[in-house]
Write a protein that holds these residues in place. Structure first.
Motif, short mmCIF file in Angstrom:
data_model
loop_
_atom_site.label_atom_id
_atom_site.label_comp_id
_atom_site.label_asym_id
_atom_site.label_seq_id
_atom_site.Cartn_x
_atom_site.Cartn_y
_atom_site.Cartn_z
N PHE A 173 1.81 -1.01 3.04
CA PHE A 173 1.25 -1.90 2.01
C PHE A 173 -0.13 -1.44 1.55
N THR A 174 -0.24 -1.08 0.29
CA THR A 174 -1.54 -1.02 -0.36
C THR A 174 -1.82 -2.42 -0.89
N PRO A 175 -3.04 -2.70 -1.35
CA PRO A 175 -3.30 -4.04 -1.91
C PRO A 175 -2.35 -4.41 -3.04
N ALA A 176 -2.06 -3.47 -3.94
CA ALA A 176 -1.18 -3.78 -5.08
C ALA A 176 0.24 -4.07 -4.63
N VAL A 177 0.72 -3.35 -3.63
CA VAL A 177 2.06 -3.63 -3.09
C VAL A 177 2.09 -5.01 -2.45
N ALA A 178 1.05 -5.32 -1.68
CA ALA A 178 1.02 -6.60 -0.97
C ALA A 178 1.05 -7.79 -1.93
N THR A 179 0.26 -7.72 -2.99
CA THR A 179 0.17 -8.85 -3.91
C THR A 179 1.37 -8.95 -4.86
N ASN A 180 2.25 -7.95 -4.80
CA ASN A 180 3.47 -7.98 -5.61
C ASN A 180 4.70 -7.66 -4.75
N TRP A 181 4.66 -8.08 -3.48
CA TRP A 181 5.66 -7.57 -2.54
C TRP A 181 7.09 -7.97 -2.88
N CYS A 211 17.57 -2.89 8.85
CA CYS A 211 16.94 -1.56 8.89
C CYS A 211 16.03 -1.39 10.11
N GLY A 212 15.79 -2.47 10.83
CA GLY A 212 14.99 -2.39 12.05
C GLY A 212 13.49 -2.44 11.84
N TYR A 213 13.05 -2.83 10.65
CA TYR A 213 11.61 -2.95 10.41
C TYR A 213 11.05 -4.17 11.15
N LYS A 214 9.87 -3.98 11.77
CA LYS A 214 9.24 -5.08 12.50
C LYS A 214 7.75 -5.20 12.23
N SER A 215 7.18 -4.21 11.51
CA SER A 215 5.73 -4.21 11.29
C SER A 215 5.41 -3.76 9.87
N VAL A 216 4.22 -4.15 9.42
CA VAL A 216 3.69 -3.70 8.14
C VAL A 216 2.27 -3.19 8.38
N VAL A 217 1.94 -2.06 7.77
CA VAL A 217 0.60 -1.50 7.95
C VAL A 217 -0.17 -1.63 6.64
N GLN A 218 -1.40 -2.11 6.74
CA GLN A 218 -2.26 -2.26 5.58
C GLN A 218 -3.08 -0.98 5.37
N ILE A 219 -3.07 -0.50 4.12
CA ILE A 219 -3.87 0.66 3.73
C ILE A 219 -4.85 0.16 2.69
N ASP A 220 -6.08 -0.06 3.09
CA ASP A 220 -7.07 -0.68 2.21
C ASP A 220 -7.72 0.38 1.31
N THR A 221 -7.37 0.34 0.03
CA THR A 221 -7.95 1.29 -0.93
C THR A 221 -9.35 0.89 -1.34
N GLY A 222 -9.73 -0.36 -1.07
CA GLY A 222 -11.04 -0.85 -1.49
C GLY A 222 -11.09 -1.24 -2.95
N LEU A 223 -9.94 -1.23 -3.64
CA LEU A 223 -9.92 -1.49 -5.07
C LEU A 223 -9.54 -2.92 -5.43
N GLU A 224 -9.16 -3.72 -4.44
CA GLU A 224 -8.86 -5.13 -4.69
C GLU A 224 -9.58 -5.98 -3.66
N ARG A 226 -10.37 -8.02 -0.65
CA ARG A 226 -9.77 -7.91 0.69
C ARG A 226 -9.08 -9.21 1.12
N LYS A 227 -9.64 -10.34 0.73
CA LYS A 227 -9.02 -11.61 1.11
C LYS A 227 -7.64 -11.75 0.46
N GLU A 228 -7.53 -11.37 -0.82
CA GLU A 228 -6.23 -11.44 -1.48
C GLU A 228 -5.24 -10.51 -0.79
N PHE A 229 -5.71 -9.33 -0.40
CA PHE A 229 -4.88 -8.36 0.30
C PHE A 229 -4.38 -8.95 1.62
N ASP A 230 -5.30 -9.53 2.39
CA ASP A 230 -4.94 -10.11 3.69
C ASP A 230 -4.00 -11.31 3.54
N ASP A 231 -4.30 -12.17 2.57
CA ASP A 231 -3.48 -13.37 2.38
C ASP A 231 -2.05 -12.99 1.98
N ALA A 232 -1.92 -12.02 1.08
CA ALA A 232 -0.60 -11.61 0.63
C ALA A 232 0.19 -10.92 1.74
#
Length: 270
Positions: A173-181, A211-224, A226-232
């Motif tokens: 997840f980048t911020p843009a992916v997270a807020t439009n997941w 598919c066996g997915y159990k985790s999501v990793v945040q990649i913070d680009t610094g362009l959005e 951070r609270k919106e990124f975390d909340d999403a």
């Protein structure tokens, strides 16, 4: 002094990189956002960051019925539908068709897309063979086209390879992916063949479990924000019952974003 029209064709997943470059370019310019349905998020963010722009009717622009002064530096932005990611070949054809239609209307194009499943796709080479104007897309410092929006965020191929070695079998997840997941994942390969009559989020949950997915990793680009990124991300993780992991800050790399904008602008008359 730069003059002429720089056309931008962009995916919503890479609008943050575009806004970053526009807001950090001190040269005077006129920015036009074509009035297409996917431009809402871009305009909201440009308003928040104080980036001035005008909305222009797409028909007027495509039919040369606009008052853009070519003696000035202008940027004309067309946002594309996120759902184009569902079929890479359809995505490629749609973009190439749009770029053909832009002949005579722009002096160069910056394509805010990665390859997005179209291995070997380099719009600059295609443009030199088929168009009357030049075009560029995201590339890393070695000149290799970036795979997708995550590849852009981590600086290209080397960063991407390092990322997937450290975080194997997890959602990225980048911020843009997270807020439009929901929209982003609904247009992914894994949703092909899903029953469209069912609730999209429920279908996504079922497929991710299979598919066996159990985790999501945040990649913070610094362009959005951070609270919106975390909340999403938390909304996604809570719904899917996923763990949230953090990529180290050194993964974020604005190199491809800076290079694309600089390369595209350099194609215009100076």
């Amino acid at each position: 002094m730069t003059h002429g029209i720089l056309g931008i064709i962009a995916c919503p997943m890479l609008e943050d990189e575009l806004i970053y470059s526009l807001s950090n370019d001190d040269e005077e310019k006129d920015i036009y956002v074509l009035d297409t349905p996917p431009n809402g998020s871009l305009r909201r963010k440009m308003d928040q960051k104080g980036v001035p722009y005008k909305v222009m009717d797409e028909w007027d622009f495509m039919n040369c019925n606009s008052d853009i002064d070519r003696s000035r530096f202008s940027v004309a932005i067309k946002m594309m539908d996120l759902g184009l990611h569902a079929e890479p070949k359809d995505l490629m054809k749609t973009i190439e068709d749009d770029m053909v239609m832009l002949q005579g209307r722009v002096d160069a194009v910056g394509l805010y897309y990665g390859m997005c499943g179209n291995y070997g796709w380099d719009i600059s080479k295609w443009a030199s063979e088929h168009l009357s104007y030049p075009a560029v897309m995201f590339k890393d410092k070695e000149g290799r086209v970036c795979d997708d929006c995550v590849g852009v965020a981590v600086g290209g191929l080397c960063g991407y390879q390092r990322l997937i070695k450290e975080f194997t079998g997890v959602m990225l997840f980048t911020p843009a992916v997270a807020t439009n997941w929901v929209d982003f994942l609904a247009a992914s390969d894994m949703m092909k063949g899903a029953d469209r009559r069912r609730d999209t989020k429920e279908s996504l949950k079922e497929i991710l479990e299979l598919c066996g997915y159990k985790s999501v990793v945040q990649i913070d680009t610094g362009l959005e924000d951070r609270k919106e990124f975390d909340d999403a991300t938390k909304e996604f993780a809570d719904y899917m019952h996923f763990n949230i992991l953090q990529a180290s800050p050194d993964y974020a790399d604005l190199g491809p974003a800076k290079k694309l904008y600089a390369d595209a602008k350099a194609l215009l008359p100076q």
